[in-house]
Design a protein around this motif. Structure first.
Motif, PDB file in Angstrom:
ATOM      1  N   LEU A  37     -34.159  28.419   6.977  1.00  0.00           N
ATOM      2  CA  LEU A  37     -33.705  27.099   7.836  1.00  0.00           C
ATOM      3  C   LEU A  37     -32.485  26.643   7.345  1.00  0.00           C
ATOM      4  O   LEU A  37     -31.455  26.207   7.848  1.00  0.00           O
ATOM      5  N   TYR A  41     -29.273  26.426   9.964  1.00  0.00           N
ATOM      6  CA  TYR A  41     -28.565  25.312  10.233  1.00  0.00           C
ATOM      7  C   TYR A  41     -26.944  25.503   9.875  1.00  0.00           C
ATOM      8  O   TYR A  41     -26.541  25.076  10.589  1.00  0.00           O
ATOM      9  N   TRP A  44     -25.239  26.917  12.590  1.00  0.00           N
ATOM     10  CA  TRP A  44     -24.839  26.069  13.914  1.00  0.00           C
ATOM     11  C   TRP A  44     -23.755  25.110  13.467  1.00  0.00           C
ATOM     12  O   TRP A  44     -23.292  24.688  14.879  1.00  0.00           O
ATOM     13  N   GLN A  45     -23.483  24.808  12.221  1.00  0.00           N
ATOM     14  CA  GLN A  45     -22.523  24.077  11.924  1.00  0.00           C
ATOM     15  C   GLN A  45     -20.882  24.217  12.443  1.00  0.00           C
ATOM     16  O   GLN A  45     -20.598  25.387  12.483  1.00  0.00           O
ATOM     17  N   THR A 104     -33.076  24.470  20.278  1.00  0.00           N
ATOM     18  CA  THR A 104     -32.774  23.860  19.077  1.00  0.00           C
ATOM     19  C   THR A 104     -31.299  23.995  18.845  1.00  0.00           C
ATOM     20  O   THR A 104     -30.663  22.797  18.432  1.00  0.00           O
ATOM     21  N   GLY A 105     -30.854  25.193  18.637  1.00  0.00           N
ATOM     22  CA  GLY A 105     -29.460  25.279  18.416  1.00  0.00           C
ATOM     23  C   GLY A 105     -28.310  24.634  19.153  1.00  0.00           C
ATOM     24  O   GLY A 105     -27.449  24.119  18.597  1.00  0.00           O
ATOM     25  N   ILE A 108     -28.684  20.703  18.272  1.00  0.00           N
ATOM     26  CA  ILE A 108     -28.286  20.417  17.066  1.00  0.00           C
ATOM     27  C   ILE A 108     -26.789  20.501  17.191  1.00  0.00           C
ATOM     28  O   ILE A 108     -25.754  19.732  16.477  1.00  0.00           O
ATOM     29  N   SER A 112     -24.259  17.864  15.914  1.00  0.00           N
ATOM     30  CA  SER A 112     -23.539  17.688  14.920  1.00  0.00           C
ATOM     31  C   SER A 112     -22.128  17.118  14.724  1.00  0.00           C
ATOM     32  O   SER A 112     -21.485  17.158  13.702  1.00  0.00           O
ATOM     33  N   ALA A 124     -30.903  16.113  13.652  1.00  0.00           N
ATOM     34  CA  ALA A 124     -31.176  17.410  13.599  1.00  0.00           C
ATOM     35  C   ALA A 124     -32.704  17.723  13.155  1.00  0.00           C
ATOM     36  O   ALA A 124     -33.082  18.772  14.063  1.00  0.00           O
ATOM     37  N   TRP A 128     -35.652  19.703  15.550  1.00  0.00           N
ATOM     38  CA  TRP A 128     -36.308  21.060  15.483  1.00  0.00           C
ATOM     39  C   TRP A 128     -37.732  20.554  15.583  1.00  0.00           C
ATOM     40  O   TRP A 128     -38.420  21.570  16.182  1.00  0.00           O
ATOM     41  N   ALA A 174     -37.673  20.607   7.333  1.00  0.00           N
ATOM     42  CA  ALA A 174     -36.228  20.724   8.188  1.00  0.00           C
ATOM     43  C   ALA A 174     -35.185  19.793   7.518  1.00  0.00           C
ATOM     44  O   ALA A 174     -34.095  20.277   7.204  1.00  0.00           O
ATOM     45  N   PHE A 178     -31.968  20.970   5.803  1.00  0.00           N
ATOM     46  CA  PHE A 178     -30.560  20.537   6.191  1.00  0.00           C
ATOM     47  C   PHE A 178     -29.757  19.881   5.293  1.00  0.00           C
ATOM     48  O   PHE A 178     -28.466  19.683   5.195  1.00  0.00           O
TER      49      PHE A 178
END
Length: 512
Positions: A37, A41, A44-45, A104-105, A108, A112, A124, A128, A174, A178
């Motif tokens: 995870l 995560y 995805w930032q 989900t991506g 998020i 973000s 976020a 999830w 999660a 995160f």
């Protein structure tokens, strides 16, 4: 090399998805889930939503490709499809379920851009588990396999299951991962992040010592029968009498038990076909010995309807019909397309009717119990809404469809969560395994060896009382999380005076 570095997150995503599979049974490297995870995560930032969705999709291919590959066994070995069609259908299932980490991506990445650290992390984590809930409960009647909370059945986070259920545990897992990413990136101060993580994990450890329910009577002696009938022989007419004889002989060794439980469809014939020469005599001898039998068999309804059923014999005789059916196994969704495709591939599948939500609880050993047949034990709310009047939970399963794979172990892990959420003992009788006794703490206390013809006996205590999760339910949990997010957003907007940046202003960092 520069080009590879540009796509390093995409290249690593399938491997990290496969890594997450190791957190689940039978591998049980639970803390690997945090690493997986953290990776996804971080990936995805500062990515565009489109690229985050691609990374999520590749992550999902790794997760489901290694986590549900056993569907091939069911389709090919027992469904009769040729290898190419079996591979194609398995790949299609993996490709479809991988869309959910992609969603989900995307969500998020959109979220973000929120500059408020706490709001961003909570949102976020909620995204999830909300996507997991949609996948696990709604789409195609639900497919809750490989939801992250199930990997935590042996960690301190399991202490939150009686409070918030599987999605509450998933949310906290999660949230932990995160928060760690935000701390590593310097966006959350250690003095803020570490106390939060300590509260979550130490709080979970403490909650594991809390007993939410209490005994409702004297212990019950229960015997579980594991017939180990090969799926390839199970429905052959030439094997029917031998199967019936086997289960009766195994049962006759345990007339000193209070309850004897057989697996799902242990009787390979419709109730109407075996009632006079098998069921009625069995009922009589069970009553003579003061024992309640719980057996699985198919039964006919009105018209062309037929059911996957459980029947109690002994003091009382009653039926439960499976209500939450397995898509493509017990009924065909997306008709007429799905039926046409399966006809072309010459794969015979059942088309059962659902039993309905308002069925009376069955009783055995002097106490009512919640009945779940196979796939039904994967749905927390299905069990929770029936458990108020029940002393324990019975699951009857036939996982022989999936051979010697990870599936039976994953399935038992999900059943353990139902015991933990409700504070009830759960007894699980299967054809080939995993057959066993689970305590109210979710611990598998006694297990039969897989792929053996065997019986196991233990005592359970019927329980009473409701855990907070049973009262709250999944919908109540999501309502509370939505309120939390709304309050945090309102606080930041009206008291801290900020306006979230539009998603179009997000900056994508390549290769960082």
């Amino acid at each position: 090399m520069n080009r590879l570095l540009k796509y390093q997150w995409e290249l690593a995503a399938p491997f990290c998805g496969a890594l997450l599979t190791l957190a689940f049974a039978p591998y049980d490297y639970a803390y690997v889930a945090i690493s997986a995870l953290i990776f996804v995560y971080a990936a995805w930032q500062q990515r565009t939503p489109k690229r985050a969705a691609l990374i999520g999709y590749l992550f999902g291919l790794g997760l489901f490709g290694t986590g549900i590959w056993w569907t091939y066994i069911s389709i090919h070995d027992f469904g009769g499809a040729d290898p190419y069609s079996s591979i194609a259908l398995t790949a299609l299932l993996v490709a479809v379920w991988a869309l959910f980490p992609a969603l989900t991506g995307w969500l998020i990445a959109k979220w973000s851009v929120v500059p408020a650290n706490g709001l961003r992390i909570v949102g976020a984590a909620l995204a999830w588990v909300a996507v997991e809930y949609f996948r696990g409960y709604w789409l195609l009647n639900g497919f809750p396999w490989l939801q992250i909370a199930y990997s935590q059945i042996q960690t301190p986070l399991a202490g939150f299951a009686p409070l918030a259920g599987v999605y509450g545990v998933g949310f906290l897992l999660a949230l932990s991962a995160f928060t760690a990413v935000e701390m590593l990136r310097g966006r959350v101060a250690t003095r803020h992040g570490l106390p939060l993580l300590l509260v979550i994990w130490a709080g979970g450890a403490y909650l594991q010592t809390v007993q939410w329910t209490e005994a409702a009577g004297e212990p019950i002696k229960i015997t579980l029968v594991q017939g180990n009938i090969g799926q390839e022989h199970k429905w052959q007419s030439s094997q029917k009498l031998a199967t019936l004889k086997l289960y009766r002989e195994l049962t006759e060794q345990h007339w000193d038990s209070d309850v004897i439980i057989w697996p799902e469809t242990a009787i390979p014939a419709f109730l109407s076909q075996v009632k006079e020469f098998y069921i009625d005599p069995l009922q009589a001898v069970a009553r003579e010995h003061g024992v309640d039998l719980v057996v699985g068999l198919p039964s006919s309804g009105q018209g062309k309807d037929y059911y996957n059923s459980v029947m109690t014999l002994g003091e009382t005789q009653a039926l439960y019909h499976k209500n939450h059916l397995l898509p493509f196994g017990e009924y065909l969704p997306l008709q007429p397309l799905s039926g046409w495709v399966l006809d072309q591939l010459q794969i015979p599948l059942g088309d059962f009717a659902a039993g309905g939500d308002r069925q009376t609880l069955l009783s055995a050993g002097g106490h009512a119990f919640v009945t779940t047949i196979c796939y039904e034990d994967a749905f927390g709310e299905l069990v929770a809404r029936q458990v108020a009047e029940a002393g324990y939970i019975v699951n009857m399963t036939n996982d022989a469809w999936f051979g010697d794979s990870s599936q039976p172990h994953q399935h038992m892990q999900m059943a353990q969560m139902r015991a933990l959420e409700t504070g009830r003992y759960l007894v699980r009788a299967t054809n080939t395994g995993v057959t066993g006794f689970v305590g109210p703490d979710g611990v598998l206390r006694k297990q039969a060896p897989l792929f053996n013809t065997v019986t196991i006996t233990d005592q359970i205590v019927p329980m009473t009382g409701l855990t907070p999760y049973v009262v709250l339910g999944d919908k109540g949990l999501f309502a509370l999380l939505a309120v939390l997010l709304t309050v945090m957003y309102g606080w930041r907007r009206w008291f801290a005076g900020y306006t979230p940046k539009p998603a179009a202003d997000a900056v994508e960092s390549i290769g960082d």
